[in-house]
Design an enzyme around this catalytic site. Structure first.
Site, PDB file in Angstrom:
ATOM      1  N   CYS A 127      41.650  47.167  35.010  1.00 24.56           N
ATOM      2  CA  CYS A 127      42.358  46.451  33.951  1.00 24.56           C
ATOM      3  C   CYS A 127      41.882  46.909  32.572  1.00 24.56           C
ATOM      4  O   CYS A 127      42.674  47.283  31.711  1.00 24.56           O
ATOM      5  CB  CYS A 127      42.128  44.954  34.139  1.00 24.56           C
ATOM      6  SG  CYS A 127      42.992  43.929  32.965  1.00 24.56           S
ATOM      7  N   ASP A 133      42.074  42.042  43.303  1.00 26.62           N
ATOM      8  CA  ASP A 133      43.047  42.904  43.994  1.00 26.62           C
ATOM      9  C   ASP A 133      42.668  43.178  45.440  1.00 26.62           C
ATOM     10  O   ASP A 133      43.534  43.374  46.292  1.00 26.62           O
ATOM     11  CB  ASP A 133      43.164  44.252  43.256  1.00 26.62           C
ATOM     12  CG  ASP A 133      44.074  44.172  42.037  1.00 26.62           C
ATOM     13  OD1 ASP A 133      44.470  43.046  41.672  1.00 26.62           O
ATOM     14  OD2 ASP A 133      44.382  45.224  41.445  1.00 26.62           O
ATOM     15  N   VAL A 168      54.101  49.276  37.487  1.00 31.23           N
ATOM     16  CA  VAL A 168      53.385  50.341  36.775  1.00 31.23           C
ATOM     17  C   VAL A 168      54.355  51.454  36.386  1.00 31.23           C
ATOM     18  O   VAL A 168      54.347  51.948  35.251  1.00 31.23           O
ATOM     19  CB  VAL A 168      52.213  50.879  37.643  1.00 31.23           C
ATOM     20  CG1 VAL A 168      51.585  52.105  37.010  1.00 31.23           C
ATOM     21  CG2 VAL A 168      51.159  49.791  37.842  1.00 31.23           C
ATOM     22  N   HIS A 183      61.035  27.102  15.335  1.00 35.93           N
ATOM     23  CA  HIS A 183      62.038  28.070  14.897  1.00 35.93           C
ATOM     24  C   HIS A 183      61.296  29.100  14.057  1.00 35.93           C
ATOM     25  O   HIS A 183      60.420  28.716  13.294  1.00 35.93           O
ATOM     26  CB  HIS A 183      63.075  27.339  14.037  1.00 35.93           C
ATOM     27  CG  HIS A 183      64.281  28.161  13.720  1.00 35.93           C
ATOM     28  ND1 HIS A 183      65.086  28.707  14.685  1.00 35.93           N
ATOM     29  CD2 HIS A 183      64.812  28.535  12.523  1.00 35.93           C
ATOM     30  CE1 HIS A 183      66.070  29.366  14.106  1.00 35.93           C
ATOM     31  NE2 HIS A 183      65.931  29.278  12.794  1.00 35.93           N
TER      32      HIS A 183
HETATM   33  C1  FAD Z   1      48.700  50.699  34.773  1.00 37.02           C
HETATM   34  C2  FAD Z   1      48.336  49.275  35.104  1.00 37.02           C
HETATM   35  C3  FAD Z   1      48.613  48.271  34.198  1.00 37.02           C
HETATM   36  C4  FAD Z   1      48.286  46.956  34.493  1.00 37.02           C
HETATM   37  N1  FAD Z   1      48.604  45.994  33.594  1.00 37.02           N
HETATM   38  C5  FAD Z   1      48.362  44.700  33.893  1.00 37.02           C
HETATM   39  C6  FAD Z   1      48.678  43.665  32.967  1.00 37.02           C
HETATM   40  O1  FAD Z   1      49.184  43.913  31.874  1.00 37.02           O
HETATM   41  N2  FAD Z   1      48.430  42.378  33.310  1.00 37.02           N
HETATM   42  C7  FAD Z   1      47.879  42.077  34.524  1.00 37.02           C
HETATM   43  O2  FAD Z   1      47.685  40.892  34.810  1.00 37.02           O
HETATM   44  N3  FAD Z   1      47.508  43.024  35.404  1.00 37.02           N
HETATM   45  C8  FAD Z   1      47.737  44.329  35.112  1.00 37.02           C
HETATM   46  N4  FAD Z   1      47.348  45.302  35.994  1.00 37.02           N
HETATM   47  C9  FAD Z   1      46.646  44.917  37.245  1.00 37.02           C
HETATM   48  C10 FAD Z   1      45.149  44.738  36.988  1.00 37.02           C
HETATM   49  O3  FAD Z   1      44.630  45.915  36.441  1.00 37.02           O
HETATM   50  C11 FAD Z   1      44.437  44.386  38.276  1.00 37.02           C
HETATM   51  O4  FAD Z   1      45.010  43.222  38.821  1.00 37.02           O
HETATM   52  C12 FAD Z   1      42.954  44.161  38.046  1.00 37.02           C
HETATM   53  O5  FAD Z   1      42.364  45.327  37.568  1.00 37.02           O
HETATM   54  C13 FAD Z   1      42.240  43.706  39.329  1.00 37.02           C
HETATM   55  O6  FAD Z   1      40.891  43.513  39.071  1.00 37.02           O
HETATM   56  P1  FAD Z   1      39.771  43.653  40.201  1.00 37.02           P
HETATM   57  O7  FAD Z   1      38.499  43.301  39.548  1.00 37.02           O
HETATM   58  O8  FAD Z   1      40.195  42.913  41.399  1.00 37.02           O
HETATM   59  O9  FAD Z   1      39.796  45.182  40.605  1.00 37.02           O
HETATM   60  P2  FAD Z   1      39.491  46.490  39.730  1.00 37.02           P
HETATM   61  O10 FAD Z   1      39.959  46.338  38.350  1.00 37.02           O
HETATM   62  O11 FAD Z   1      40.040  47.623  40.521  1.00 37.02           O
HETATM   63  O12 FAD Z   1      37.908  46.572  39.674  1.00 37.02           O
HETATM   64  C14 FAD Z   1      37.147  46.879  40.784  1.00 37.02           C
HETATM   65  C15 FAD Z   1      35.829  47.413  40.268  1.00 37.02           C
HETATM   66  O13 FAD Z   1      34.924  47.523  41.346  1.00 37.02           O
HETATM   67  C16 FAD Z   1      34.267  48.760  41.294  1.00 37.02           C
HETATM   68  N5  FAD Z   1      33.886  49.072  42.677  1.00 37.02           N
HETATM   69  C17 FAD Z   1      34.704  49.159  43.746  1.00 37.02           C
HETATM   70  N6  FAD Z   1      33.999  49.381  44.862  1.00 37.02           N
HETATM   71  C18 FAD Z   1      32.707  49.437  44.469  1.00 37.02           C
HETATM   72  C19 FAD Z   1      31.493  49.653  45.179  1.00 37.02           C
HETATM   73  N7  FAD Z   1      31.459  49.799  46.497  1.00 37.02           N
HETATM   74  N8  FAD Z   1      30.346  49.651  44.479  1.00 37.02           N
HETATM   75  C20 FAD Z   1      30.348  49.472  43.136  1.00 37.02           C
HETATM   76  N9  FAD Z   1      31.459  49.271  42.422  1.00 37.02           N
HETATM   77  C21 FAD Z   1      32.628  49.257  43.094  1.00 37.02           C
HETATM   78  C22 FAD Z   1      35.273  49.710  40.719  1.00 37.02           C
HETATM   79  O14 FAD Z   1      34.654  50.817  40.129  1.00 37.02           O
HETATM   80  C23 FAD Z   1      35.932  48.813  39.672  1.00 37.02           C
HETATM   81  O15 FAD Z   1      35.261  48.864  38.457  1.00 37.02           O
HETATM   82  C24 FAD Z   1      47.645  46.644  35.716  1.00 37.02           C
HETATM   83  C25 FAD Z   1      47.334  47.666  36.628  1.00 37.02           C
HETATM   84  C26 FAD Z   1      47.663  48.958  36.320  1.00 37.02           C
HETATM   85  C27 FAD Z   1      47.320  50.049  37.309  1.00 37.02           C
END
Ligand code: FAD
Length: 457
Positions: A40, A299, A175, A432
């Protein structure tokens, strides 16, 4: 070293729990193998919305008074700065709450033991509970494998050093359409290819149609029921052969066909954490997995892959650990938002979903171009649609296709929650000149007393 809780992943599914728990006096470590803030902050919400803001401004000024001069590299540097500031803000918050940040890949080695693999060696930490906030990676397809240069994902697409002239986007999901809107607004020749019947296949047909028309007006070619059947690199271009027989010559191919949960190679099998058939972690309402004291959020547990959903799940996991004031995430309150100028924001059920389960409903749809706030922004196709049950008392779905819809949906929330009646909404002086005024208009329309909308008899 022993921690109360180790959180693997510092994205929006991970860091809120870390901050909450640290505030409650728990000793917390966050393991992060890449950049703090996850997708994100670094490759998703933040850079897309920065680009989006710029692209909309350029598009708007160009519409009124010709070409805007800017250097692409200045834009990319500005986006990078915004992302850096956001990331550093999170790092500061973690530091200020005395959360230990362990750089490296976290692997579950056994109950209460996480191994951290870094470039300079391995270490191991003990803990009482773990939160897995592993997120997802962009998925590619056999015909178009990521090469990091020309066949790319959102991760590279938002940091291109030069403006591409022609781009093919494979996949017409959120996306794909957001990137298509940004690029086309900045003068890039964009084609979207969607294998299914229409883009945004999880939305109602009329939402997808409105977006298709909007993108076409921005110069995007939207090819539905079409797939890419071959990709060949020719010098600095790629030739993409489509199922229609057409061959497109493009500089970049952005593959936006979906995401893959990062659940392999992290030792989940070591302690028996169960996954669903797509590889997402299965959790209960309190975000605990099938293994006691192992939680997951964001996610990586599937459902709508949205940051606002991830944040709440992260807090539910944290509260479940504290065993204090635990709540459940109401997934029907997670709005779908699509940032495309003519934005989409949806809450609750779509007609498609209700038809699938045979629920009877009434729908009310009004165009909202008559609102000056919409007129100024210039979106003739904007509309608001509300789906109610037959008693007209319960709102089942709210669908906004309008500029600023992603903000305005919050004004509609009380109506969806049943905390605001249609009659009451028709009597609220919404400020408004804003798009939230559409709420009074549609309420009047549902009551059969519209001021600005003509009911054809
Ligand atoms: C282009 C794009 C635009 C988006 N825009 C929006 C938006 O405007 N609004 C919205 O609500 N959502 C948006 N999203 C969705 C949003 O980005 C995700 O829902 C969000 O990032 C999920 O967060 P997370 O922490 O679950 O996973 P992630 O953001 O994927 O974070 C997971 C983290 O865990 C780390 N990790 C994973 N496995 C390990 C491991 N074994 N050891 C150490 N570290 C690890 C990764 O490096 C990462 O930093 C967008 C997504 C994309 C691709």
């Amino acid at each position: 070293v022993k921690f109360d809780v180790v959180i693997v992943g510092s994205g929006v599914g991970g860091y809120p729990a870390a901050l909450y728990l640290a505030d409650k006096g728990f000793k917390i470590a966050v393991v992060e193998e890449h950049l703090v803030g996850g997708e994100c902050t670094n490759y998703g919400c933040v850079p897309t919305k920065a680009f989006y803001h710029f692209a909309e401004s350029v598009k708007f000024i160009e519409k009124i008074s010709g070409q805007v001069y800017y250097k692409w590299i200045d834009l990319v540097e500005w986006v990078k700065n915004i992302v850096r500031e956001s990331r550093e803000g999170l790092e500061y918050l973690l530091q200020a709450r005395e959360v230990t940040l362990l750089r490296g890949k976290g692997i579950l080695a056994g109950p209460g033991r996480v191994v951290v693999e870094a470039s300079n060696g391995k270490s191991s930490v003990e803990c009482n509970s773990v939160i897995l906030a592993l997120g997802t990676d962009p998925a590619d397809i056999p015909i178009a494998r990521f090469d990091g240069v020309g066949v790319i994902s959102n991760r590279e697409a938002l940091y291109l050093q030069e403006k591409p002239s022609r781009v093919l986007i494979i996949g017409g999901g959120v996306v794909g359409v957001e990137l298509a809107n940004i690029y086309s607004s900045l003068g890039v020749d964009v084609t979207i290819v969607e294998i299914l019947e229409h883009i945004l296949p999880f939305t109602d047909r009329d939402i997808a149609l409105a977006l298709k028309t909007h993108l076409a007006q921005r110069g995007v070619r939207v090819l539905e029921k079409t797939s890419v059947i071959g990709v060949e690199k020719k010098g600095s271009f790629y030739h993409a052969k489509l199922s229609s027989g057409e061959v497109l010559e493009v500089e970049k191919i952005i593959v936006a066909v979906g995401r893959r949960p990062k659940t392999s190679g992290v030792g989940l099998e070591n302690i028996g954490v169960k996954l669903d058939e797509k590889g997402y972690i299965i959790v209960g309402e309190n975000m605990e997995t099938n293994v006691k004291n192992i939680y997951a959020a964001g996610d990586v547990v599937g459902g709508p892959l949205l940051a606002h959903k991830a944040i709440l799940e992260s807090l539910v996991a944290a509260r479940s650990i504290v065993k204090e004031d635990v709540f459940k995430v109401d997934y029907k309150l997670v709005p779908l938002t699509i940032f495309t100028g003519l934005e989409v924001a949806s809450l609750g059920y779509t007609e498609k979903e209700l038809n699938a389960v045979g629920v009877k409903y009434l729908k009310f749809r009004i165009p909202v171009y008559f609102l000056s706030a919409v007129k100024i922004k210039g979106y003739k196709n904007a509309f608001v649609k509300i789906i109610v049950d037959e008693s007209r008392e319960r709102v089942l779905g709210i669908h906004l296709v309008a500029p600023n819809a992603s903000e305005v949906i919050s004004a509609y929330l009380p109506l969806y929650l049943g905390k605001l009646g249609v009659k009451e909404a028709s009597r609220i002086p919404y400020p408004h000149l804003t798009i939230s005024e559409s709420l009074r208009d549609i309420a009047e329309y549902i009551l059969g007393e519209p001021i600005h909308t003509i009911i054809k008899k």
